[in-house]
Design an enzyme around this catalytic site. Sequence first.
Site, PDB file in Angstrom:
ATOM      1  N   ARG A 163       0.853  -1.182   0.000  1.00  0.00           N
ATOM      2  CA  ARG A 163       0.000   0.000   0.000  1.00  0.00           C
ATOM      3  C   ARG A 163       0.892   1.235   0.000  1.00  0.00           C
ATOM      4  O   ARG A 163       2.044   1.186   0.451  1.00  0.00           O
ATOM      5  CB  ARG A 163      -0.902   0.020   1.227  1.00  0.00           C
ATOM      6  CG  ARG A 163      -1.891  -1.130   1.340  1.00  0.00           C
ATOM      7  CD  ARG A 163      -2.737  -0.980   2.583  1.00  0.00           C
ATOM      8  NE  ARG A 163      -3.744  -2.030   2.721  1.00  0.00           N
ATOM      9  CZ  ARG A 163      -3.582  -3.148   3.410  1.00  0.00           C
ATOM     10  NH1 ARG A 163      -2.432  -3.366   4.058  1.00  0.00           N
ATOM     11  NH2 ARG A 163      -4.536  -4.056   3.474  1.00  0.00           N
ATOM     12  N   LYS A 189      -2.842  -2.159   7.798  1.00  0.00           N
ATOM     13  CA  LYS A 189      -4.010  -1.544   8.424  1.00  0.00           C
ATOM     14  C   LYS A 189      -4.217  -2.108   9.824  1.00  0.00           C
ATOM     15  O   LYS A 189      -3.976  -3.280  10.079  1.00  0.00           O
ATOM     16  CB  LYS A 189      -5.260  -1.791   7.570  1.00  0.00           C
ATOM     17  CG  LYS A 189      -5.292  -0.992   6.277  1.00  0.00           C
ATOM     18  CD  LYS A 189      -6.619  -1.172   5.568  1.00  0.00           C
ATOM     19  CE  LYS A 189      -6.711  -0.272   4.328  1.00  0.00           C
ATOM     20  NZ  LYS A 189      -7.994  -0.434   3.631  1.00  0.00           N
ATOM     21  N   HIS A 258      -1.773   2.637  -6.359  1.00  0.00           N
ATOM     22  CA  HIS A 258      -2.594   1.469  -6.052  1.00  0.00           C
ATOM     23  C   HIS A 258      -2.780   0.578  -7.279  1.00  0.00           C
ATOM     24  O   HIS A 258      -3.055  -0.620  -7.136  1.00  0.00           O
ATOM     25  CB  HIS A 258      -3.943   1.916  -5.494  1.00  0.00           C
ATOM     26  CG  HIS A 258      -4.450   1.024  -4.406  1.00  0.00           C
ATOM     27  ND1 HIS A 258      -3.778   0.841  -3.209  1.00  0.00           N
ATOM     28  CD2 HIS A 258      -5.552   0.224  -4.335  1.00  0.00           C
ATOM     29  CE1 HIS A 258      -4.451  -0.007  -2.450  1.00  0.00           C
ATOM     30  NE2 HIS A 258      -5.520  -0.394  -3.112  1.00  0.00           N
ATOM     31  N   ARG A 261      -0.324  -2.104  -7.103  1.00  0.00           N
ATOM     32  CA  ARG A 261      -0.755  -3.134  -6.148  1.00  0.00           C
ATOM     33  C   ARG A 261      -1.796  -4.059  -6.794  1.00  0.00           C
ATOM     34  O   ARG A 261      -1.729  -5.278  -6.657  1.00  0.00           O
ATOM     35  CB  ARG A 261      -1.323  -2.455  -4.901  1.00  0.00           C
ATOM     36  CG  ARG A 261      -1.891  -3.384  -3.840  1.00  0.00           C
ATOM     37  CD  ARG A 261      -2.230  -2.551  -2.605  1.00  0.00           C
ATOM     38  NE  ARG A 261      -3.158  -3.191  -1.692  1.00  0.00           N
ATOM     39  CZ  ARG A 261      -2.804  -4.007  -0.709  1.00  0.00           C
ATOM     40  NH1 ARG A 261      -1.529  -4.295  -0.534  1.00  0.00           N
ATOM     41  NH2 ARG A 261      -3.719  -4.532   0.088  1.00  0.00           N
ATOM     42  N   HIS A 284      -5.007  -8.439   3.238  1.00  0.00           N
ATOM     43  CA  HIS A 284      -6.456  -8.299   3.284  1.00  0.00           C
ATOM     44  C   HIS A 284      -7.011  -9.047   4.494  1.00  0.00           C
ATOM     45  O   HIS A 284      -6.676 -10.209   4.725  1.00  0.00           O
ATOM     46  CB  HIS A 284      -7.099  -8.865   2.023  1.00  0.00           C
ATOM     47  CG  HIS A 284      -6.918  -7.996   0.814  1.00  0.00           C
ATOM     48  ND1 HIS A 284      -7.007  -8.474  -0.481  1.00  0.00           N
ATOM     49  CD2 HIS A 284      -6.660  -6.667   0.703  1.00  0.00           C
ATOM     50  CE1 HIS A 284      -6.818  -7.495  -1.329  1.00  0.00           C
ATOM     51  NE2 HIS A 284      -6.603  -6.387  -0.640  1.00  0.00           N
ATOM     52  N   TYR A 293      -9.856  -9.934  -7.609  1.00  0.00           N
ATOM     53  CA  TYR A 293      -8.821 -10.120  -8.625  1.00  0.00           C
ATOM     54  C   TYR A 293      -9.060 -11.363  -9.465  1.00  0.00           C
ATOM     55  O   TYR A 293      -8.510 -11.488 -10.556  1.00  0.00           O
ATOM     56  CB  TYR A 293      -7.446 -10.169  -7.961  1.00  0.00           C
ATOM     57  CG  TYR A 293      -7.123  -8.869  -7.267  1.00  0.00           C
ATOM     58  CD1 TYR A 293      -6.871  -7.718  -7.989  1.00  0.00           C
ATOM     59  CD2 TYR A 293      -7.101  -8.790  -5.878  1.00  0.00           C
ATOM     60  CE1 TYR A 293      -6.609  -6.512  -7.346  1.00  0.00           C
ATOM     61  CE2 TYR A 293      -6.831  -7.598  -5.226  1.00  0.00           C
ATOM     62  CZ  TYR A 293      -6.591  -6.467  -5.970  1.00  0.00           C
ATOM     63  OH  TYR A 293      -6.327  -5.284  -5.328  1.00  0.00           O
TER      64      TYR A 293
END
Length: 316
Positions: A163, A189, A258, A261, A284, A293
Amino acid sequence: MPAAVTPGGHPDQALVDAWLAELTWQRRYSPHTLSNYRRDLARLLQLAATTPLARIDTFLIRRWLAQLHGGGLGGRSLGRMLSAWRGFFTWLGRRERLDANPCEGIRPPKSPKRLPKALAVDEACRLLDGHSVGDQEGAEEGDEVLLARDRAMFELFYSSGLRLVELVQLDRGEVDRMLHEAELRVVGKRAKPRLIPVGRVAREAVSTWLPLRDTLAADDENALFVGRRGRRLSPRAIQLRLTLWTQMQAFPQHVHPHMLRHSVASHLLQSSGDLRAVQEMLGHASIASTQVYTHLDFQHLSKVYDRAHPRARRKG
């Protein structure tokens, strides 16, 4: 719609500030998420006008969402806003003993799903093999120091699916392990750490940048990637550098960090099909975030099929 009030004018503004402070210092939310939450809660207070938060009920929440939707706000934006409101009222319920969360059971209107944009493999290779000159901080054209820095940043993006905030936060002291063990520890995160692999080309690019970085960085600066003034680059500065990198190549489309990514996730799934491994690499929390994806992979397969299969091609 209730009359607007000036920011900070709602009688319960202090409660919003307290929740955001908790997310910042205790739960370590990213600056991007905090910015979104702050904006969404400011909208809540604006809609509430002088109504105390404890008196907001489900009827009001539904009415406000309908007004915002009628004003042109899409389902994705409303969903994010509703999530912020729901989290705040959950926290407020524990603190103020609210009878119920007024956002519970409310769903935003559906929006068409937008797939993330990803580069094809040959496009990604072309982008990373290109050259960039110039600098938004005033560097002269042909500055090899900034060229080496940019290449290292973008190779790391594509190699490891970082990220933007994770790249910004990388420190010089974390690099030795990366160079020797081909893996990098990042904090994602909600302060969740993970180990991610780093490819050979990215390690070589970082190795080229390191001695140049040490001559450029301020003595008390720990950041791996620094600007011309020797300080840690901001997310915006990196975005501008990637834009410049593509412009100098006359690259046919806009590329944002992004997208790199998204590209590595899509390319790994095309090659391996290992959804769980890609989920772990990207950090994730839910496999659903990674499954998007697989749709990109199917789109790629569909295009190849339509182009190559003898029963799929239209008659000339």
